[in-house]
Design a protein around this motif. Structure first.
Motif, PDB file in Angstrom:
ATOM      1  N   ARG A 158      -9.998   0.403   0.367  1.00  0.00           N
ATOM      2  CA  ARG A 158     -10.613  -0.216   1.545  1.00  0.00           C
ATOM      3  C   ARG A 158     -12.124  -0.021   1.615  1.00  0.00           C
ATOM      4  O   ARG A 158     -12.722  -0.240   2.668  1.00  0.00           O
ATOM      5  CB  ARG A 158      -9.992   0.377   2.826  1.00  0.00           C
ATOM      6  CG  ARG A 158      -8.475   0.379   2.877  1.00  0.00           C
ATOM      7  CD  ARG A 158      -7.906  -1.024   2.949  1.00  0.00           C
ATOM      8  NE  ARG A 158      -8.275  -1.686   4.199  1.00  0.00           N
ATOM      9  CZ  ARG A 158      -7.963  -2.930   4.500  1.00  0.00           C
ATOM     10  NH1 ARG A 158      -7.293  -3.662   3.635  1.00  0.00           N
ATOM     11  NH2 ARG A 158      -8.326  -3.449   5.646  1.00  0.00           N
ATOM     12  N   THR A 182      -6.123   1.466   8.786  1.00  0.00           N
ATOM     13  CA  THR A 182      -5.182   1.628   7.673  1.00  0.00           C
ATOM     14  C   THR A 182      -4.263   2.823   7.904  1.00  0.00           C
ATOM     15  O   THR A 182      -3.045   2.739   7.678  1.00  0.00           O
ATOM     16  CB  THR A 182      -5.943   1.806   6.346  1.00  0.00           C
ATOM     17  OG1 THR A 182      -6.759   0.656   6.106  1.00  0.00           O
ATOM     18  CG2 THR A 182      -4.975   1.985   5.184  1.00  0.00           C
ATOM     19  N   ASP A 207     -11.985   0.288   9.254  1.00  0.00           N
ATOM     20  CA  ASP A 207     -10.995  -0.089   8.248  1.00  0.00           C
ATOM     21  C   ASP A 207     -10.137   1.094   7.839  1.00  0.00           C
ATOM     22  O   ASP A 207      -8.923   0.966   7.638  1.00  0.00           O
ATOM     23  CB  ASP A 207     -11.694  -0.675   7.009  1.00  0.00           C
ATOM     24  CG  ASP A 207     -12.192  -2.086   7.252  1.00  0.00           C
ATOM     25  OD1 ASP A 207     -11.789  -2.675   8.272  1.00  0.00           O
ATOM     26  OD2 ASP A 207     -12.969  -2.593   6.430  1.00  0.00           O
TER      27      ASP A 207
END
Length: 342
Positions: free
Chosen positions: A35, A312, A308
């Motif tokens: 990511r 996640t 992000d």
């Protein structure tokens, strides 16, 4: 508090800190790989810090340091896990000091990168190849200074041998002298006539430590302030870029607080207390306690500040809970069906 209490606390922090450091940094490395596309070359800097944190935690766990302040002297004592020579013990302690200094220096480099990215984007080329190779070389200079000072300017003497033996006998009587190695930072002593003798080499070594610490802190403060000011002045960047910059800056602000609380402040106490002849005795082990926990706490900031990464982790947790609930429901239905059939 007694030496026995502090050793128990420190050994517990060792286990907790090592486990947390290993797990959290492995997670961060995985997130950077999957990511971290929007982070550019910064992800490599973050990855290096994660790998170093794991390595640092391993070194701390192997050496099992004790810190003690008494009679204008700071003692860094390492408990041997196996038998080796006094010289190798000294080298190991100096290497631990090098790792300690590296944590300061690498934090400063993080701030320099963010400063370049926000204020001097043309200078980001200095973090690309081949210039990228110069950063480890530059960082190695203050780290080598710190380690060299620890090894060469604090020699073992008759006084330090007697002082360490007395510290162990008085505060840690279950630890044998032959099972430790040490570095003794002796600032000054009084002879039988009350005359004060200052150890110039030791004070010079402490000055080098102060210099490295203060320079990294100045770099962090200046780059952090300049980054904040530039972000407030320039509104024309895209919303996505601005959000990412804001997240990274918030992470760096918190990454300043964490080392300030767990590294800079304790280390400052470590060097200042002996100068004023403040006997912290076994209580100086709060420095070790903080040191064990620091490598695991720092990467948590990045995981929970960068959106992000945070999303996640939350998705993974929620998916795990959902799968667990689904399995439980399937098991319940199967049991009910079996009961009805019977």
């Amino acid at each position: 508090m007694s030496g026995e209490f502090w050793i128990t606390l420190v050994d517990t922090a060792d286990i907790v800190g090592f486990t947390m450091t290993f797990c959290v940094n492995i997670v961060l490395l995985g997130l950077l790989r999957t990511r971290g596309k929007n982070l550019g070359t910064y992800k490599y800097l973050m990855a290096f810090f994660s790998v170093f944190s794991i390595f640092y935690a391993i070194i701390e766990s192997i050496l099992r340091p004790i810190m003690h302040i008494e009679n204008a002297t700071f003692f860094l004592i390492s408990r041997k896990r196996f038998n080796y020579s006094t010289r190798l013990g000294k080298i190991n302690s100096a290497f631990y000091c090098a790792c300690f200094a590296t944590s300061f220096v690498v934090s400063g480099v993080h701030f320099v990168y963010r400063f370049f990215a926000t204020c001097k984007p043309d200078l980001l080329r200095l973090f690309n190849m081949p210039y990228l190779l110069l950063w480890p070389l530059g960082c190695s200079i203050p780290v080598t200074m710190w380690a060299s000072v620890s090894y060469f300017l604090y020699p073992d003497t008759e006084y330090t041998e007697a002082a360490v033996s007395n510290v162990l006998k008085t505060h840690y009587n279950w630890i044998k002298k032959e099972n430790v190695s040490y570095i003794a930072y002796v600032y000054y002593q009084y002879d039988e006539n009350g005359v004060k003798y200052v150890f110039i080499k030791n004070l010079l070594g402490c000055f080098v430590h102060y210099f490295v610490m203060s320079m990294t802190f100045v770099v962090m403060f200046y780059c952090g302030y300049a980054t904040w000011r530039t972000m407030n002045e320039h509104k024309e960047v895209s919303n996505k870029t601005r959000q990412l910059q804001s997240q990274l800056f918030k992470a760096l602000v918190l990454q300043t607080l964490i080392p300030s609380i767990f590294m800079y402040a304790p280390t400052g106490v470590m060097f200042i207390a002996p100068f004023f002849n403040i006997d912290l005795n076994a209580n100086a082990n709060f420095i070790v306690f903080c040191s064990f926990l620091y490598p695991g706490l720092d990467p948590l900031i990045l995981i929970f500040i960068i959106r992000d990464f945070r999303q996640t982790i939350f998705k993974f947790i929620c998916r795990g809970k959902k799968n667990s609930v689904d399995e439980s429901r399937s098991t319940t239905r199967a049991n009910l069906s079996h009961g009805a059939t019977s």
